[in-house]
Scaffold this motif. Structure first.
Motif, mmCIF file in Angstrom:
data_model
loop_
_atom_site.group_PDB
_atom_site.id
_atom_site.type_symbol
_atom_site.label_atom_id
_atom_site.label_comp_id
_atom_site.label_asym_id
_atom_site.label_seq_id
_atom_site.Cartn_x
_atom_site.Cartn_y
_atom_site.Cartn_z
ATOM 1 N N ALA A 92 3.706 -9.781 -0.070
ATOM 2 C CA ALA A 92 3.963 -8.389 -0.833
ATOM 3 C C ALA A 92 5.400 -8.042 -0.520
ATOM 4 O O ALA A 92 5.850 -8.589 0.901
ATOM 5 C CB ALA A 92 2.990 -7.393 -0.675
ATOM 6 N N ASP B 98 6.767 -4.372 -4.877
ATOM 7 C CA ASP B 98 5.490 -4.490 -5.321
ATOM 8 C C ASP B 98 4.573 -3.151 -5.250
ATOM 9 O O ASP B 98 3.583 -3.349 -5.613
ATOM 10 C CB ASP B 98 4.723 -5.590 -4.425
ATOM 11 C CG ASP B 98 5.319 -7.090 -5.196
ATOM 12 O OD1 ASP B 98 5.648 -7.172 -6.174
ATOM 13 O OD2 ASP B 98 5.662 -7.797 -3.875
ATOM 14 N N VAL C 88 0.852 -2.600 -6.479
ATOM 15 C CA VAL C 88 -0.288 -2.616 -5.641
ATOM 16 C C VAL C 88 -1.145 -1.228 -5.588
ATOM 17 O O VAL C 88 -2.036 -1.236 -5.780
ATOM 18 C CB VAL C 88 -0.081 -2.722 -4.082
ATOM 19 C CG1 VAL C 88 -1.043 -2.194 -2.884
ATOM 20 C CG2 VAL C 88 0.740 -3.860 -3.869
ATOM 21 N N CYS C 89 -0.175 0.051 -5.984
ATOM 22 C CA CYS C 89 -0.776 1.148 -6.311
ATOM 23 C C CYS C 89 -1.653 1.136 -7.454
ATOM 24 O O CYS C 89 -2.748 1.743 -7.406
ATOM 25 C CB CYS C 89 0.178 2.002 -6.199
ATOM 26 S SG CYS C 89 -0.327 4.161 -6.458
ATOM 27 N N MET D 39 -4.955 -0.400 -6.552
ATOM 28 C CA MET D 39 -5.876 0.423 -5.700
ATOM 29 C C MET D 39 -6.358 1.479 -6.624
ATOM 30 O O MET D 39 -7.748 1.901 -6.527
ATOM 31 C CB MET D 39 -5.124 0.970 -4.466
ATOM 32 C CG MET D 39 -4.704 -0.173 -3.617
ATOM 33 S SD MET D 39 -3.702 0.181 -2.294
ATOM 34 C CE MET D 39 -4.749 1.135 -1.247
ATOM 35 N N VAL E 99 1.269 3.830 -0.499
ATOM 36 C CA VAL E 99 1.184 2.507 -0.447
ATOM 37 C C VAL E 99 2.880 1.987 0.131
ATOM 38 O O VAL E 99 2.619 0.953 0.981
ATOM 39 C CB VAL E 99 1.348 1.806 -1.761
ATOM 40 C CG1 VAL E 99 1.331 0.475 -2.049
ATOM 41 C CG2 VAL E 99 -0.253 2.137 -2.500
ATOM 42 N N LEU F 209 3.302 -0.558 3.314
ATOM 43 C CA LEU F 209 3.977 -1.809 3.272
ATOM 44 C C LEU F 209 5.276 -1.770 4.169
ATOM 45 O O LEU F 209 5.911 -2.766 4.438
ATOM 46 C CB LEU F 209 4.521 -2.030 1.926
ATOM 47 C CG LEU F 209 3.546 -2.310 0.770
ATOM 48 C CD1 LEU F 209 4.297 -2.191 -0.448
ATOM 49 C CD2 LEU F 209 2.930 -3.312 1.077
ATOM 50 N N SER G 184 0.899 -9.993 4.737
ATOM 51 C CA SER G 184 0.464 -9.080 3.429
ATOM 52 C C SER G 184 0.086 -10.234 2.401
ATOM 53 O O SER G 184 0.940 -11.675 2.488
ATOM 54 C CB SER G 184 1.552 -8.383 2.729
ATOM 55 O OG SER G 184 2.596 -9.064 2.514
ATOM 56 N N LEU H 87 -0.586 -10.930 -2.023
ATOM 57 C CA LEU H 87 -1.061 -10.292 -3.169
ATOM 58 C C LEU H 87 -1.529 -11.753 -4.024
ATOM 59 O O LEU H 87 -1.255 -12.827 -3.928
ATOM 60 C CB LEU H 87 0.472 -10.353 -4.168
ATOM 61 C CG LEU H 87 1.069 -8.973 -3.603
ATOM 62 C CD1 LEU H 87 2.226 -8.720 -4.437
ATOM 63 C CD2 LEU H 87 0.060 -7.824 -3.585
ATOM 64 N N LEU I 286 -2.795 -9.290 -11.310
ATOM 65 C CA LEU I 286 -2.951 -8.967 -9.752
ATOM 66 C C LEU I 286 -4.427 -8.565 -9.748
ATOM 67 O O LEU I 286 -4.874 -7.556 -10.311
ATOM 68 C CB LEU I 286 -2.019 -7.816 -9.486
ATOM 69 C CG LEU I 286 -2.316 -7.358 -7.878
ATOM 70 C CD1 LEU I 286 -1.691 -8.567 -7.082
ATOM 71 C CD2 LEU I 286 -1.304 -6.158 -7.786
ATOM 72 N N TYR J 295 -5.334 -7.746 -3.079
ATOM 73 C CA TYR J 295 -4.305 -7.227 -2.030
ATOM 74 C C TYR J 295 -4.752 -7.055 -0.612
ATOM 75 O O TYR J 295 -5.792 -6.783 -0.566
ATOM 76 C CB TYR J 295 -3.706 -5.817 -2.692
ATOM 77 C CG TYR J 295 -2.825 -5.103 -1.522
ATOM 78 C CD1 TYR J 295 -1.544 -5.648 -1.248
ATOM 79 C CD2 TYR J 295 -3.368 -3.970 -0.894
ATOM 80 C CE1 TYR J 295 -1.050 -4.730 -0.112
ATOM 81 C CE2 TYR J 295 -2.577 -3.216 -0.225
ATOM 82 C CZ TYR J 295 -1.586 -3.725 0.485
ATOM 83 O OH TYR J 295 -0.486 -3.111 1.067
#
Length: 319
Positions: free
Chosen positions: A16, A20, A24-25, A28, A46, A50, A61, A63, A70, A73
């Motif tokens: 990641a 990103d 990612v958010c 999640m 997030v 990171l 990390s 992805l 995606l 994660y």
């Protein structure tokens, strides 16, 4: 256990980057909807993860993409400097093969980080909703087991029901807008949580990085000063969640407990957030906390929203 360090067919994996964070958010929050019925992850959370100072994004990390989508994660970090390694792993429920791959590479990296610390084993911790998208049977088969439960509590707010209370006699609150008070808040939290399960000592600089202190609203962190004792308690809150205000930490020094400071700080946060227009506030609490925190929160009208378990895996470090 067979370790798959090559991704399954059709799966691509890369580290990641800060760019990103939005993707990612979104992943999640997709998992949040499945587990608790609402999107509950903020972009600022997030981004702070990171940027965690103990995370090397290139190595810590992952992805995971399936057909360009995606689907997983992972993030791993080392706050202990020894055997304790922490990780977060999120995979959509229809992606069990990518999930197994992600566990393989993350567990291998946890052993590597513990070895770099000179430890003889890696004790890996991960938090999961009690009804997670993760396959718990597969997790147990890998050697993981739950070791602690945390309840996420919530409470409705309104300006009429939750005025900002006057402090008790001999007690004064101040917001941590000055650097000196921020450092004092850190010291109070370190001291008040030192005997709690899973406590990891953090320097002020580490703690500030952990909570993204450069962007924190320090007017939402309050210290309680008590006549004859001095600074004795602190509550750290933040207002960046879409679903509710949030109490991140509430700590009272052992020698000042039993004076009602925790309850006053709690009611102060209720009143402050109600005045800000929030209709709900939440926090997380260790259900085995020996300080009586769970009873305190429930006694002030907070009720169970959902629960999270800490899962643990112990792996040997090769000689």
């Amino acid at each position: 256990m067979t370790t798959l360090l090559t991704p399954p067919p059709g799966i691509t994996v890369r580290p990641a980057t800060l760019d990103d964070a939005d993707a990612v958010c979104a992943l999640m929050n997709e998992i949040d909807l499945l587990e608790i019925g609402r999107a509950d992850t903020s972009l600022t959370e997030v981004e702070a993860d990171l940027k965690h100072p103990e995370v090397d994004l290139e190595r810590d990390s992952w992805l995971v993409f399936h057909g360009g989508r995606l689907v997983g994660y992972g993030l791993l970090w080392d706050d202990s400097g020894h055997e304790r390694i922490d990780m977060d792993q999120y995979t959509l429920p229809d992606q069990q093969q990518p999930s197994a791959y992600l566990f393989d590479v993350m567990e291998a990296r946890a052993v590597e980080r513990a070895a770099l610390n000179g430890a003889s084993r890696a004790v890996v911790h991960m938090h999961l909703n009690i009804t997670p998208t993760t396959d718990l049977d597969a997790l147990r088969a890998r050697g993981w087991s739950p070791v602690r439960r945390y309840n996420v509590l919530t409470r409705p707010l309104s300006p009429a029901a939750d005025p900002v209370p006057a402090p008790p006699p001999g007690v004064r609150l101040r917001a941590c807008t000055a650097e000196e008070d921020r450092r004092r808040a850190h010291a109070l939290l370190q001291a008040s949580f030192a005997d709690h399960f899973d406590f990891q000592p953090r320097t002020y600089e580490q703690w500030s990085d952990d909570i993204d202190g450069d962007r924190a609203d320090w007017s939402l962190v309050w210290i309680a000063e008590v006549d004859g004792v001095g600074d004795a308690a602190v509550v750290r809150t933040h207002n960046n969640r879409s679903s509710s205000g949030w109490i991140g930490n509430l700590g009272v020094l052992r020698e000042a407990r039993g004076r009602g400071l925790g309850g006053h700080l709690l009611r102060h946060a209720f009143g402050h957030y109600a005045a800000l227009g929030r209709d709900r506030i939440g926090l997380g609490v260790d259900t085995d906390n020996s300080s009586g925190a769970l009873a305190l929160y429930e006694g002030h009208g907070m009720t169970l929203d959902f629960a999270v378990d800490t899962w643990e895996l112990t792996l040997p470090v090769p000689a």
